[in-house]
Design an enzyme around this catalytic site. Sequence first.
Site, PDB file in Angstrom:
ATOM      1  N   ASP A  40      50.006  -2.655  52.497  1.00 58.89           N
ATOM      2  CA  ASP A  40      49.214  -2.040  51.438  1.00 58.89           C
ATOM      3  C   ASP A  40      50.127  -1.771  50.247  1.00 58.89           C
ATOM      4  OD1 ASP A  40      46.890  -1.629  53.256  1.00 58.89           O
ATOM      5  OD2 ASP A  40      48.270  -0.231  54.228  1.00 58.89           O
ATOM      6  N   ASP A  67      46.126  -6.803  52.512  1.00 57.73           N
ATOM      7  CA  ASP A  67      45.546  -5.729  53.300  1.00 57.73           C
ATOM      8  C   ASP A  67      44.888  -4.755  52.308  1.00 57.73           C
ATOM      9  OD1 ASP A  67      44.779  -4.198  55.446  1.00 57.73           O
ATOM     10  OD2 ASP A  67      46.781  -3.577  56.015  1.00 57.73           O
ATOM     11  N   ASP A  72      46.220   3.322  51.524  1.00 58.56           N
ATOM     12  CA  ASP A  72      45.854   3.896  52.815  1.00 58.56           C
ATOM     13  C   ASP A  72      46.361   5.330  52.891  1.00 58.56           C
ATOM     14  OD1 ASP A  72      44.641   1.586  53.616  1.00 58.56           O
ATOM     15  OD2 ASP A  72      45.886   1.262  55.392  1.00 58.56           O
ATOM     16  N   ARG A  96      35.250  -0.253  51.074  1.00 52.88           N
ATOM     17  CA  ARG A  96      36.228   0.825  51.288  1.00 52.88           C
ATOM     18  C   ARG A  96      36.668   1.494  49.994  1.00 52.88           C
ATOM     19  NH1 ARG A  96      40.341  -1.516  56.014  1.00 52.88           N
ATOM     20  NH2 ARG A  96      38.714  -2.183  57.473  1.00 52.88           N
TER      21      ARG A  96
END
Length: 444
Positions: free
Chosen positions: A224, A263, A267, A322
């Site tokens: 990420d 990815d 996060d 997301r």
Amino acid sequence: MNTRKWHAHATTWSVAATRRTAALMGCTALVLAVTGTPAQARSQSREPARQTLAAGDGWASDGTGTTGGSAARADRIHTVTTWAEFRAALAADGSAPKIIKVKGTIDANADGCDSFAAPGYDFDRYLADYDPAVWGYDQVVSGEQEDLRAASAANQDTAMKAYVPANTTIVGIGRDAGIKGASLQIKDVDNVIVRNLAFESPLDCFPQWDPTDGDTGNWNSEYDSAVVYGATHVWLDHNTFTDGDHPDSSLPTYYGRIYEQHDGELDIVKGADYVTASWNVFADHDKTILIGNSDSAATAAVDRGHLKVTLHHNLFTGLVERAPRVRFGQVDSYNNHFVADSTYGYSYGIGMESRLVAEHNAFTLPDSVSAALILKKWKEAPLTAADNYVNGVRTDLIAVHNAEIPAETLQSGAGWTPVLRTKVDPPRAVPGIVDHHAGAGKIC
């Protein structure tokens, strides 16, 4: 009201006044003048590197607040122009307050993917060895080329991750500062500020083929742009996250599946807490923000009662999903602008024990995308979704979702009321405000 007319109306909220403010006060003061009180503006240093998170500005202001490296001595202020200099600056001075100024764009993968490859690794051989026509779909891949792929991936992991210590401010200088090909790791530390940087998502040079993932296998990638892992009091502000020169549309296909090399963009996982993400741009990406990374009992033991995150005045545009997907977290999302296109999947993912409050947001959707898709239910978890506008019209997101997707009926009422907010803007004005002032290069 016609969507285009509404959007144009919103963007004219006070352009002349803000330009006059900018001329008198500078970029940072402009943002404070738009969104905060004069007292809050005065509480900030005029030097961006010395600025701290204002009181009451989201979860990261709770308790001890977030000051980053604002108290750094002169000899602990580093200006960096290369990846090597950046990592050296992070490693210097331990957890003493430090400021790292990023000048220009620094690239963690300037030498290309081949520089990480283990001797003997051959991608063409990898494709031949694990072709489903030869290997099948019933077992995970193993053998020499998989071992060499894993060794190559480990080389990249070592080279492109940067670990941020406690009491650190990382700030881009000017309008063109950025980091590409890297993963910023804010792990098990307290009190970090990251501002004014354009992040280009790192490319996983060595994705793993998993023939058992789904009916026809999948390529699985790592890395990420930024990871908040077990860390507390983190402020991410005025950054831009994109896939840059390598959008998913540019990635090849092998074995009939996209060779996925991206990815997430951000996060927030493993018991991380007290995070504010404000005035960022998240653009043109698939899996964008994950808050809580697993439903497992072990993860629940770590995450339950944590993952307190505020998202405000961010622009989410051209995303698939997301924004964010939430497990366990007590998340406050307000005054954000979501702009969808034909690739849109959903914005808010409602996951295990999540307690999401989504209020005063604006959504700009094309005719082909229903407002029912804004919410996606993964697990039973009530949420609060009030005073949200879709194409200029106030919309009950839960009611619309439940009416069109009754198999995923959502319950209303997150069970808590956010209090850590500074100024809440009218949602009809949010597109104009956020689109003009979010992202890197907007503070100076």
